[in-house]
Motif scaffolding. Structure first.
Motif, mmCIF file in Angstrom:
data_model
loop_
_atom_site.group_PDB
_atom_site.id
_atom_site.type_symbol
_atom_site.label_atom_id
_atom_site.label_comp_id
_atom_site.label_asym_id
_atom_site.label_seq_id
_atom_site.Cartn_x
_atom_site.Cartn_y
_atom_site.Cartn_z
ATOM 1 N N CYS A 47 0.845 -1.197 0.000
ATOM 2 C CA CYS A 47 0.000 0.000 0.000
ATOM 3 C C CYS A 47 0.880 1.247 0.000
ATOM 4 O O CYS A 47 2.094 1.183 0.184
ATOM 5 N N CYS A 49 1.233 3.462 2.126
ATOM 6 C CA CYS A 49 1.915 3.745 3.398
ATOM 7 C C CYS A 49 3.355 3.251 3.347
ATOM 8 O O CYS A 49 4.273 3.911 3.837
ATOM 9 N N HIS A 68 1.714 -3.963 5.769
ATOM 10 C CA HIS A 68 0.622 -4.355 6.674
ATOM 11 C C HIS A 68 -0.576 -4.953 5.954
ATOM 12 O O HIS A 68 -1.379 -5.627 6.577
ATOM 13 N N ARG A 101 -4.615 -2.922 10.129
ATOM 14 C CA ARG A 101 -3.308 -2.264 10.080
ATOM 15 C C ARG A 101 -2.810 -1.883 11.467
ATOM 16 O O ARG A 101 -1.622 -1.943 11.757
ATOM 17 N N CYS A 169 -5.915 -2.351 5.182
ATOM 18 C CA CYS A 169 -5.569 -0.925 5.138
ATOM 19 C C CYS A 169 -6.558 -0.188 4.237
ATOM 20 O O CYS A 169 -7.448 0.495 4.709
HETATM 21 ZN ZN LIG Z 1 -1.344 1.032 4.349
#
Ligand SMILES: [Zn+2]
Ligand SMILES: [Zn+2]
Length: 358
Positions: A47, A49, A68, A101, A169
């Motif tokens: 993702c 992040c 995650h 997450r 997430c």
């Molecule tokens: Zn994420």
């Protein structure tokens, strides 16, 4: 209590090591302690992040096992304490699961009130310094140890791994954003950003009975993708946005957010689901906010119930939308460096199947 069958082979993990970057390393796979759940990761997705954390060197400490989002199979459950899914099912080896997450501390006022999403000191998977106590803390790995208090949900058998993987997430954040907006039924919804969170928010708003769903994204390919996920219209960022009742910002570009909120009709709500930039001279028209009853809301972290919402949404609707087409063909952990560098491009998610060698 389920039998504990700890694998004898070590786990293989993608480790963020600060300046040297990302490396692959082996870590002993410990037996889970009471309340912990050891999961064998089937597919992990990269993702934004992860990409942002690595690019911007925001991870405060390292080494850190990255990632995650993911789906896997319960390998072992710690003896001495029952581990439950968000729906209250007792977890046992062999169950296919996704996980949230964020893990609440379990001790603060929010956690003890059952509001782990508002925990004062949450731990985020994929951002923890690697310690002896918790080495397997990220999903870009063959194995992940979920601590007591982690949110887990069973994946219904019809939902493919690649479709389920982003639930913890992106889809949980989208579910939280749609909930935060209040009822979207009969309301005109605008979603900024047609990445995974934006697409999920669009699809969820449509399912919830939105009067219209408009996507705003600078890239033509992503705008076309938004139409396949239920958007009635997909606009470039400089196009005029028609009057709307709900704005969900899944893009993080503050300038677009500020401009689009001008299109909010009286009583409208804007939810910021992932701010990544600031506009130093942005002015909030407080007088208009007051006069027209507008609400500007931050999202905070998704709560365990949003993971349940995300899985329920996928279970009910995944066959209606081309989720599998926006996730890459899975590659092995060796591909993770490239995957992190290239995520966010023409496909929404790069998928890693850690058991594959390449
Ligand atoms: Zn994420
Ligand atoms: Zn807490």
């Amino acid at each position: 209590m389920p039998t504990l069958t700890t694998p004898t082979v070590p786990a293989r993990v993608a480790l963020w090591e600060g300046a040297p970057g990302i490396g692959l390393t082996s870590v002993a796979c410990p037996a889970p302690a009471p309340g912990q759940v050891l999961v064998r990761v089937s597919v992990a997705t990269v993702c934004g992040c992860v990409r942002d954390a690595v690019r911007e060197r925001r991870l405060g400490s390292w080494p850190t096992v990255l990632g995650h989002e993911g789906v896997g199979v319960v390998e072992a459950v710690g003896r001495g304490a029952e581990a439950l899914t968000v729906d209250g099912v007792s977890l046992a080896p062999g169950m296919r699961v996704v996980w949230g997450r964020d893990v609440g501390c379990g001790a603060c006022a929010a956690c003890t009130a059952g509001l782990a999403g508002a925990c004062a000191t949450p731990r985020e998977l994929g951002r923890q310094p690697m310690t002896d106590a918790w080495a397997l803390s990220g999903s870009l790995a063959t194995h992940l140890m979920l601590p007591a208090g982690a949110a887990l949900a069973l994946v219904p058998s019809g939902v493919p791994d690649a479709v389920a993987a982003p639930a913890g997430c992106a889809l949980a954040v989208a579910a939280a954003a749609v909930e935060r907006a209040g009822s979207v039924a009969g309301r005109r919804v605008v979603v900024l950003g047609a990445g995974m969170i934006g697409l999920a928010a669009l699809a969820m708003a449509v399912e919830a009975g939105a009067a219209s769903a408009t996507a705003v994204d600078p890239r033509g390919k992503r705008r076309r993708r938004a139409l396949a996920f239920g958007a009635d219209a997909a606009l470039d960022v400089d196009a005029r946005v028609p009057a709307c009742d709900v704005v969900i910002d899944a893009a993080g570009g503050a300038d677009t957010f500020v401009r689009v909120t001008d299109s909010l009709a009286g009583g409208g709500v804007a939810v910021v689901a992932g701010a990544r930039s600031q506009v130093p001279d942005a002015v909030v028209d407080v007088e208009r906010l007051s006069r027209e009853g507008l609400a500007l809301l931050g999202l905070g972290r998704p709560a365990p119930r949003h993971l349940a919402d995300a899985v329920a949404f996928l279970a009910a609707t995944h066959a209606m939308r081309p989720w599998a087409q926006i996730v890459s063909e899975p590659r092995g952990l060796d591909a993770v460096v490239e995957a992190v560098a290239h995520s966010g491009g023409s496909i929404a998610r790069v998928a890693i199947a850690p058991a594959l060698r390449r």
